[in-house]
Design an enzyme around this catalytic site. Structure first.
Site, PDB file in Angstrom:
ATOM      1  CB  CYS A 144      -0.900  -0.052   1.232  1.00 22.42           C
ATOM      2  SG  CYS A 144      -1.692   1.500   1.632  1.00 22.42           S
ATOM      3  CD  GLU A 182      -3.252  -9.892   2.605  1.00 20.05           C
ATOM      4  OE1 GLU A 182      -2.962  -9.390   3.717  1.00 20.05           O
ATOM      5  OE2 GLU A 182      -2.396 -10.157   1.747  1.00 20.05           O
ATOM      6  NE  ARG A 227      -0.383 -11.513  11.161  1.00 19.71           N
ATOM      7  CZ  ARG A 227       0.763 -11.080  10.627  1.00 19.71           C
ATOM      8  NH1 ARG A 227       0.781 -10.519   9.447  1.00 19.71           N
ATOM      9  NH2 ARG A 227       1.897 -11.212  11.268  1.00 19.71           N
ATOM     10  NE  ARG A 229      -2.909  -8.905   6.128  1.00 22.13           N
ATOM     11  CZ  ARG A 229      -1.785  -8.209   5.940  1.00 22.13           C
ATOM     12  NH1 ARG A 229      -1.111  -7.752   6.975  1.00 22.13           N
ATOM     13  NH2 ARG A 229      -1.347  -7.961   4.730  1.00 22.13           N
TER      14      ARG A 229
END
Length: 410
Positions: A144, A182, A227, A229
């Site tokens: 990103c 993702e 985590r 995502r």
């Protein structure tokens, strides 16, 4: 922890499920929002008003595990890393045609474990994807980066020079039925939302319909780790009318570090020995004082000041510093280095960083999946991966989506 209505959970685990602090749970208890038992634990039947708990109590997880592809679905993965997403897709039934990755050690890892996979090693900018036209599915965890917004039209050309541009180019050249993007949760707010706005505009320009993006928490999908995502599911416009995508159901248990490192629900043996980093003597001495689940705030004040230095006076949580994991909670999000001061992940009992196999288990990699490269490279490959079980949960619902498209076409 088996989530049935008669079960109880700790305040800490409830805090993890609700994405709040343990202090918040305590304030809820004091004002009557939740009621604890005499031992300080919480009965699940009394927590069903919370959607997260209700979803776990009523989950259709077991039914979803039975979903199989009704035909062969060929897939391509970009930015494949060490294979976390790829293993999940394979387990669900996807047939991997090609994987692209620039990191030579990650490529060696993929080849070592799956000699039959077509690993395209090198810069994505140099790959012509037209040879893969009309493949069923494409996926990738594109990095990103901010876009220039040169023309401020927030279109395909405005993303040129970024790796998302290359991801979009692959989609334009392949025209898959469905693709999956993702990324980290931070993409939602990156550059005050402009980056996601640009991505959405490009997806529309490419001729795809984006399902509203969703952040999935790994602890709900048989992963003993906190985590998160962000997933973007996109369906080619000519197939949307036949498509009906649903997000995966949660698993009916919240798994902890103990589930990762000991024989049980995830693995049929204790974690095997492996290489790992070690602490310098002074650091080991400091971390030996930290209890399971604790961090620098649990140290004596004089040692806090010495260890934290300027950070001691800066305020804020910084709970990743001098952090020891607990067998009774999910792991914090694994990073690329378990022994760095800001992101320490100390073993629950022994005073050392988590080793390679422990790292891999918390990411739900199979024990037989071997990593290639230096120890620091192996930690990086594992730390950057999508947890295998989270990838598998998503992949099953993508198979269901493609089955739905296929059936409707007929």
């Amino acid at each position: 922890m088996n989530l049935t209505s008669k079960e109880t959970i700790s305040a800490l685990l409830l805090a993890d499920i609700m994405s709040v602090s343990k202090r918040t749970i305590e304030s809820w208890r004091k004002n009557g929002k939740v009621k604890s038992l005499e031992n300080g634990r919480y009965l699940l039947s009394g927590l069903a008003k919370f959607p997260q708990i209700q979803a776990m109590l009523e989950t259709k997880w077991e039914l979803e595990q039975k979903i199989k592809p009704i035909k062969t679905y060929n897939s391509i993965e970009l930015f494949a890393g060490a294979g976390g997403l790829a293993i999940g897709l394979e387990k669900a039934g996807f047939n991997t045609i090609a994987l692209n990755e620039i990191d030579k050690n990650a490529c060696a890892t993929l080849r070592k474990n799956r000699p039959n996979w077509n690993v395209l090693e090198g810069d994505i900018r140099n790959i012509d994807f037209t040879q893969y036209k009309n493949i069923d599915f494409l996926s990738g965890g594109f990095p990103c980066q901010a876009f220039s917004y040169a023309g401020n039209k927030l279109g395909f050309e405005d993303t040129r020079g970024t790796l998302f541009f290359e991801f979009a180019r692959a989609i334009r050249e392949i025209k898959p039925k469905v693709f999956l993007g993702e990324n980290v949760r931070g993409l939602l707010s990156h550059d005050k939302g402009k980056t996601l706005k640009a991505i959405k505009a490009v997806i529309q320009e490419l001729g795809y319909t984006l399902i509203e993006p969703r952040v999935l928490k790994a602890i709900f999908y048989k992963v003993p780790q906190k985590r998160e995502r962000l997933f973007l599911v996109c369906i080619r416009n000519d197939l949307v009318k036949n498509a009906n995508f649903e997000w995966p159901e949660p698993f009916n248990k919240v798994l902890t570090v103990k589930d990762a490192l000991k024989k049980g629900i995830l693995y049929d043996s204790d974690c095997p020995e492996s290489q790992g980093q070690i602490y310098p003597e002074q650091k080991k001495k400091v971390l030996s004082m930290v209890p399971p689940g604790g961090c620098w705030v649990n140290l004596p004040d004089d040692i806090q000041k010495e260890y934290m230095k300027k950070s001691y006076f800066m305020g804020g949580g910084k709970t990743g510093m001098a952090r020891r994991l607990s067998y009774d909670s999910p792991s914090l999000t694994l990073t690329c280095a378990p022994a760095q001061k800001q992101t320490e992940r100390c073993h629950p009992k022994e005073t050392r960083p988590l080793n390679i196999r422990e790292y891999a288990r918390i990411q739900t990699f199979p024990d037989e999946w071997e990593f290639v490269g230096s120890i620091s490279s192996q930690y990086k490959q594992i730390g950057n991966a999508v947890p295998v079980n989270l990838a598998h949960a998503m992949a099953i619902k993508l198979i269901a989506l493609l089955n739905n498209i296929e059936t409707s076409k007929k």
